[in-house]
Design a protein around this motif. Structure first.
Motif, PDB file in Angstrom:
ATOM      1  N   GLY A   1       0.780  -1.230   0.000  1.00 38.79           N
ATOM      2  CA  GLY A   1       0.000   0.000   0.000  1.00 38.79           C
ATOM      3  C   GLY A   1       0.812   1.281   0.000  1.00 38.79           C
ATOM      4  N   HIS A   2       2.096   1.206  -0.341  1.00 36.25           N
ATOM      5  CA  HIS A   2       2.940   2.401  -0.380  1.00 36.25           C
ATOM      6  C   HIS A   2       3.026   3.018  -1.781  1.00 36.25           C
ATOM      7  CE1 HIS A   2       4.289   1.683   3.676  1.00 36.25           C
ATOM      8  NE2 HIS A   2       4.699   0.472   3.350  1.00 36.25           N
ATOM      9  N   TRP A   3       2.618   2.261  -2.790  1.00 38.60           N
ATOM     10  CA  TRP A   3       2.765   2.687  -4.179  1.00 38.60           C
ATOM     11  C   TRP A   3       1.757   3.782  -4.523  1.00 38.60           C
ATOM     12  CZ3 TRP A   3       5.803   1.650  -8.396  1.00 38.60           C
ATOM     13  CH2 TRP A   3       5.309   1.999  -9.649  1.00 38.60           C
ATOM     14  N   VAL A   4       2.217   4.865  -5.132  1.00 39.82           N
ATOM     15  CA  VAL A   4       1.351   5.870  -5.749  1.00 39.82           C
ATOM     16  C   VAL A   4       1.708   5.968  -7.227  1.00 39.82           C
ATOM     17  CG1 VAL A   4       0.620   8.286  -5.781  1.00 39.82           C
ATOM     18  CG2 VAL A   4       1.068   7.157  -3.587  1.00 39.82           C
ATOM     19  N   PHE A   5       3.000   6.197  -7.511  1.00 37.83           N
ATOM     20  CA  PHE A   5       3.451   6.343  -8.891  1.00 37.83           C
ATOM     21  C   PHE A   5       4.969   6.207  -8.917  1.00 37.83           C
ATOM     22  CE2 PHE A   5       5.217   9.052 -12.244  1.00 37.83           C
ATOM     23  CZ  PHE A   5       4.558   8.559 -13.354  1.00 37.83           C
ATOM     24  N   ALA A   6       5.510   5.785 -10.065  1.00 36.86           N
ATOM     25  CA  ALA A   6       6.962   5.747 -10.245  1.00 36.86           C
ATOM     26  C   ALA A   6       7.274   5.824 -11.727  1.00 36.86           C
ATOM     27  CB  ALA A   6       7.561   4.473  -9.654  1.00 36.86           C
ATOM     28  N   GLY A   7       8.471   6.287 -12.030  1.00 39.51           N
ATOM     29  CA  GLY A   7       8.889   6.320 -13.422  1.00 39.51           C
ATOM     30  C   GLY A   7      10.329   6.764 -13.559  1.00 39.51           C
ATOM     31  N   GLY A   8      10.936   6.339 -14.635  1.00 36.22           N
ATOM     32  CA  GLY A   8      12.290   6.775 -14.972  1.00 36.22           C
ATOM     33  C   GLY A   8      12.216   7.933 -15.951  1.00 36.22           C
ATOM     34  N   LEU A   9      13.255   8.747 -15.957  1.00 36.23           N
ATOM     35  CA  LEU A   9      13.293   9.914 -16.831  1.00 36.23           C
ATOM     36  C   LEU A   9      14.384   9.761 -17.886  1.00 36.23           C
ATOM     37  CD1 LEU A   9      12.980  12.669 -14.097  1.00 36.23           C
ATOM     38  CD2 LEU A   9      11.201  11.859 -15.648  1.00 36.23           C
ATOM     39  N   ALA A  10      14.153  10.375 -19.033  1.00 41.45           N
ATOM     40  CA  ALA A  10      15.167  10.400 -20.093  1.00 41.45           C
ATOM     41  C   ALA A  10      16.335  11.274 -19.639  1.00 41.45           C
ATOM     42  CB  ALA A  10      14.548  10.942 -21.386  1.00 41.45           C
ATOM     43  N   ALA A  11      17.420  11.229 -20.369  1.00 38.45           N
ATOM     44  CA  ALA A  11      18.630  11.992 -20.042  1.00 38.45           C
ATOM     45  C   ALA A  11      18.324  13.488 -19.974  1.00 38.45           C
ATOM     46  CB  ALA A  11      19.703  11.734 -21.087  1.00 38.45           C
ATOM     47  N   PRO A  12      19.061  14.226 -19.150  1.00 38.51           N
ATOM     48  CA  PRO A  12      18.836  15.670 -19.026  1.00 38.51           C
ATOM     49  C   PRO A  12      18.915  16.417 -20.359  1.00 38.51           C
ATOM     50  CG  PRO A  12      20.337  14.917 -17.326  1.00 38.51           C
ATOM     51  CD  PRO A  12      20.116  13.764 -18.255  1.00 38.51           C
ATOM     52  N   SER A  13      19.699  15.920 -21.285  1.00 37.12           N
ATOM     53  CA  SER A  13      19.825  16.588 -22.585  1.00 37.12           C
ATOM     54  C   SER A  13      18.503  16.625 -23.352  1.00 37.12           C
ATOM     55  CB  SER A  13      20.899  15.904 -23.428  1.00 37.12           C
ATOM     56  OG  SER A  13      20.553  14.550 -23.652  1.00 37.12           O
ATOM     57  N   SER A  14      17.530  15.791 -22.970  1.00 40.01           N
ATOM     58  CA  SER A  14      16.235  15.767 -23.648  1.00 40.01           C
ATOM     59  C   SER A  14      15.257  16.797 -23.076  1.00 40.01           C
ATOM     60  CB  SER A  14      15.621  14.368 -23.550  1.00 40.01           C
ATOM     61  OG  SER A  14      15.249  14.095 -22.202  1.00 40.01           O
ATOM     62  N   ALA A  15      15.665  17.504 -22.034  1.00 41.84           N
ATOM     63  CA  ALA A  15      14.775  18.445 -21.347  1.00 41.84           C
ATOM     64  C   ALA A  15      14.572  19.731 -22.139  1.00 41.84           C
ATOM     65  CB  ALA A  15      15.352  18.789 -19.975  1.00 41.84           C
ATOM     66  N   THR A  16      13.452  20.368 -21.874  1.00 40.16           N
ATOM     67  CA  THR A  16      13.170  21.714 -22.366  1.00 40.16           C
ATOM     68  C   THR A  16      12.689  22.534 -21.180  1.00 40.16           C
ATOM     69  OG1 THR A  16      12.495  20.861 -24.520  1.00 40.16           O
ATOM     70  CG2 THR A  16      11.802  23.098 -23.974  1.00 40.16           C
ATOM     71  N   VAL A  17      13.287  23.705 -20.987  1.00 45.84           N
ATOM     72  CA  VAL A  17      12.883  24.614 -19.915  1.00 45.84           C
ATOM     73  C   VAL A  17      11.993  25.688 -20.520  1.00 45.84           C
ATOM     74  CG1 VAL A  17      13.697  26.254 -18.179  1.00 45.84           C
ATOM     75  CG2 VAL A  17      15.004  24.165 -18.633  1.00 45.84           C
ATOM     76  N   ILE A  18      10.863  25.952 -19.873  1.00 52.16           N
ATOM     77  CA  ILE A  18       9.900  26.944 -20.354  1.00 52.16           C
ATOM     78  C   ILE A  18       9.741  28.026 -19.299  1.00 52.16           C
ATOM     79  CG2 ILE A  18       7.526  27.320 -21.136  1.00 52.16           C
ATOM     80  CD1 ILE A  18       7.682  24.086 -21.561  1.00 52.16           C
ATOM     81  N   ASP A  19       9.887  29.272 -19.710  1.00 47.63           N
ATOM     82  CA  ASP A  19       9.696  30.412 -18.813  1.00 47.63           C
ATOM     83  C   ASP A  19       8.647  31.327 -19.444  1.00 47.63           C
ATOM     84  OD1 ASP A  19       9.773  32.600 -17.162  1.00 47.63           O
ATOM     85  OD2 ASP A  19      11.949  32.854 -17.229  1.00 47.63           O
ATOM     86  N   ASN A  20       7.463  31.316 -18.874  1.00 48.04           N
ATOM     87  CA  ASN A  20       6.363  32.120 -19.395  1.00 48.04           C
ATOM     88  C   ASN A  20       5.978  33.216 -18.406  1.00 48.04           C
ATOM     89  OD1 ASN A  20       4.483  32.956 -21.264  1.00 48.04           O
ATOM     90  ND2 ASN A  20       2.959  31.447 -20.690  1.00 48.04           N
ATOM     91  N   ARG A  21       6.967  33.774 -17.723  1.00 44.82           N
ATOM     92  CA  ARG A  21       6.693  34.829 -16.749  1.00 44.82           C
ATOM     93  C   ARG A  21       6.661  36.208 -17.390  1.00 44.82           C
ATOM     94  NH1 ARG A  21      11.342  33.744 -12.593  1.00 44.82           N
ATOM     95  NH2 ARG A  21      12.384  33.390 -14.573  1.00 44.82           N
ATOM     96  N   GLY A  22       7.098  36.326 -18.603  1.00 45.28           N
ATOM     97  CA  GLY A  22       7.139  37.626 -19.265  1.00 45.28           C
ATOM     98  C   GLY A  22       6.042  37.758 -20.302  1.00 45.28           C
ATOM     99  N   GLU A  23       6.319  38.581 -21.309  1.00 50.50           N
ATOM    100  CA  GLU A  23       5.354  38.850 -22.377  1.00 50.50           C
ATOM    101  C   GLU A  23       5.120  37.624 -23.258  1.00 50.50           C
ATOM    102  OE1 GLU A  23       4.269  42.173 -23.688  1.00 50.50           O
ATOM    103  OE2 GLU A  23       4.734  43.052 -21.748  1.00 50.50           O
ATOM    104  N   GLU A  24       6.169  36.840 -23.408  1.00 51.07           N
ATOM    105  CA  GLU A  24       6.108  35.705 -24.321  1.00 51.07           C
ATOM    106  C   GLU A  24       6.857  34.523 -23.720  1.00 51.07           C
ATOM    107  OE1 GLU A  24       7.864  34.944 -28.749  1.00 51.07           O
ATOM    108  OE2 GLU A  24       6.886  36.870 -28.379  1.00 51.07           O
ATOM    109  N   ALA A  25       6.360  33.327 -23.937  1.00 49.75           N
ATOM    110  CA  ALA A  25       7.022  32.130 -23.413  1.00 49.75           C
ATOM    111  C   ALA A  25       8.371  31.934 -24.096  1.00 49.75           C
ATOM    112  CB  ALA A  25       6.156  30.896 -23.630  1.00 49.75           C
ATOM    113  N   MET A  26       9.380  31.620 -23.284  1.00 41.56           N
ATOM    114  CA  MET A  26      10.714  31.324 -23.810  1.00 41.56           C
ATOM    115  C   MET A  26      10.987  29.838 -23.593  1.00 41.56           C
ATOM    116  SD  MET A  26      12.807  34.711 -22.476  1.00 41.56           S
ATOM    117  CE  MET A  26      14.294  33.792 -22.446  1.00 41.56           C
ATOM    118  N   PHE A  27      11.421  29.162 -24.634  1.00 42.83           N
ATOM    119  CA  PHE A  27      11.727  27.743 -24.589  1.00 42.83           C
ATOM    120  C   PHE A  27      13.232  27.577 -24.777  1.00 42.83           C
ATOM    121  CE2 PHE A  27       7.393  28.207 -25.816  1.00 42.83           C
ATOM    122  CZ  PHE A  27       6.716  27.134 -25.259  1.00 42.83           C
TER     123      PHE A  27
END
Length: 107
Positions: free
Chosen positions: A34-60
């Protein structure tokens, strides 16, 4: 209470077949107890995309948010009655996946 149990790795390699077998057996135990909720592995950090939408336009931006020798390689979200149990489970998780683990409670 739920806990984020993060898997920390320092290589881009995937788990070995023996490690995957141990992780799968540990996952089965978490489910049975009864401890399980969710689990998963992640792809390498090089596959990441950072999104910053705090300004006028989203930056990817391609690549990880932070360049580091270690990175988040996977995670479990576990249910536990308290921190002591979560830490005990996390210690077992570290043994099974042969990687460092970080535990953080959800608020």
């Amino acid at each position: 209470m739920q806990y984020l149990v993060s898997v920390i790795d320092d290589t881009a390699g995937l788990a070995t077949p023996d490690e995957m077998a141990a992780i799968n057996a540990f996952d089965d135990r978490l489910k049975a107890e009864g401890h399980w909720v969710f689990a998963g592995g992640l792809a390498a950090p090089s596959s990441a995309t950072v999104i910053d939408n705090r300004g006028e336009e989203a930056m990817f931006t391609d690549g990880p948010f932070l360049e580091s020798k270690e990175y988040l390689a996977g995670l479990w979200i576990m249910e536990a009655p308290g921190l002591d149990v979560a830490l005990k489970l996390a210690a077992e998780a570290s043994k099974h996946c042969d990687r460092k683990i970080e535990v953080r409670p959800f608020q």
